[in-house]
Design an enzyme around this catalytic site. Structure first.
Site, PDB file in Angstrom:
ATOM      1  N   LYS A 151       8.552   6.851  -7.467  1.00  0.00           N
ATOM      2  CA  LYS A 151       9.121   6.163  -6.314  1.00  0.00           C
ATOM      3  C   LYS A 151      10.558   5.677  -6.558  1.00  0.00           C
ATOM      4  O   LYS A 151      11.407   5.767  -5.656  1.00  0.00           O
ATOM      5  CB  LYS A 151       8.237   4.980  -5.902  1.00  0.00           C
TER       6      LYS A 151
ATOM      7  N   ASP B 212       5.354   1.200   2.540  1.00  0.00           N
ATOM      8  CA  ASP B 212       4.303   0.315   2.040  1.00  0.00           C
ATOM      9  C   ASP B 212       4.398  -1.066   2.687  1.00  0.00           C
ATOM     10  O   ASP B 212       3.378  -1.687   2.997  1.00  0.00           O
ATOM     11  CB  ASP B 212       4.393   0.172   0.518  1.00  0.00           C
TER      12      ASP B 212
END
Length: 289
Positions: free
Chosen positions: A68, A105
């Site tokens: 990420k 997220d």
């Protein structure tokens, strides 16, 4: 003829990912052509993989551990949210062919809270405690959760982690609203008594890990407890919350809701998180035990 769009989830390892199940369900539900694949790419090969996305015909994809932060550095355009978090979990191309990156997220976590507690949950009690969140952990997931809570406008977010340095980095996101606590301070109970929302982002309580040993008795009766762990769905922390009569929010909804924006980007339709989708993923979790 333009080929159907294809998207991916990339990580290392990746066999555990439920993302193909989620996106495959939505493709079928919407009757859309396209594919969504699981790709295992080691860290040393990830930069070349990203640079070759357009040539390989990918519309974009999801990024999971350990890539990420690297995806954030490699994206040509990052959203302000991704920049605050320092990580990207969703990649797509714009019409000019530039690679964009976002971190879904944070909104995924908030969407699940809204679905579970009602959209007005921060103000539901009308008390200071109702608008204070206590976040346990200081890793990448915690950073996304804290950024999401700040975006929602909570006036105070407290962060407690077993190591001090990473928690202080989170405090730097908004020193006026983020307070860093020593992990030992949780045992006193006064911090929990001021929290309307408790969020566990640590691995404690996950299958194969020790439980989170925390007395929830000091939490206000209107407090909610969330755990981003979804294997098992009912962690010891959530079981303790339910035993106290508190609202308990499991981690599966965050996984489902964070997937919505990417699907819309790649396949051109905005899907919904439905009971049938949740049941499908729960069955998969139970089947892998």
């Amino acid at each position: 003829m333009t080929p159907p769009p294809k998207a991916f989830v990339v990580g290392h390892p990746i066999a555990h990912s439920r993302s193909p199940l989620i996106h495959g369900h939505w493709l079928a539900a919407h009757g859309l052509p396209g594919t969504y694949e699981r790709l295992d790419i080691p860290p040393e090969d990830f930069p070349d993989f990203v640079r070759g996305l357009a040539a390989a015909g990918w519309a974009g994809g999801n990024v999971t551990l350990p890539h990420k932060e690297a995806a954030f550095r490699l994206a040509e355009v990052a959203t302000p949210r991704a920049a605050r978090i320092g990580a990207v979990n969703t990649l797509w191309f714009d019409r000019a062919g530039r690679l964009h990156g976002d971190n879904t997220d944070a909104p995924g976590f908030l969407a699940h809270l809204d679905a579970s507690l009602g959209a007005g949950w921060p103000e539901a009690t009308g008390t200071a405690a109702g608008r204070t969140a206590l976040v346990l952990g200081a890793g990448g997931a915690a950073r996304a959760v804290v950024v999401g809570l700040l975006e929602r406008g909570l006036p105070r977010v407290q962060v407690a982690n077993r190591s001090d340095g990473r928690a202080r980095a989170l405090g730097g996101l908004d020193p006026a609203r983020v307070e860093v606590l020593a992990w030992d301070a949780l045992a006193r109970g006064d911090r929990l008594a001021r929290a309307g929302l408790l969020v566990n982002t640590t691995s404690l309580g996950m299958a194969g890990h020790p439980p989170l040993a925390l007395d929830l008795a000091p939490l206000p009766p209107e407090a909610a407890v969330a755990d981003i762990v979804y294997v098992p769905l009912e962690t010891p922390l959530l079981a303790a919350a339910r035993a106290r009569g508190l609202a308990a929010v499991d981690g599966l909804g965050m996984l489902l809701h964070q997937a919505v924006p990417g699907f819309a980007r790649w396949f051109g339709a905005t899907p919904e998180v439905t009971p049938s989708l949740r049941a499908l993923v729960v069955a998969d979790i139970e089947g892998r035990r």
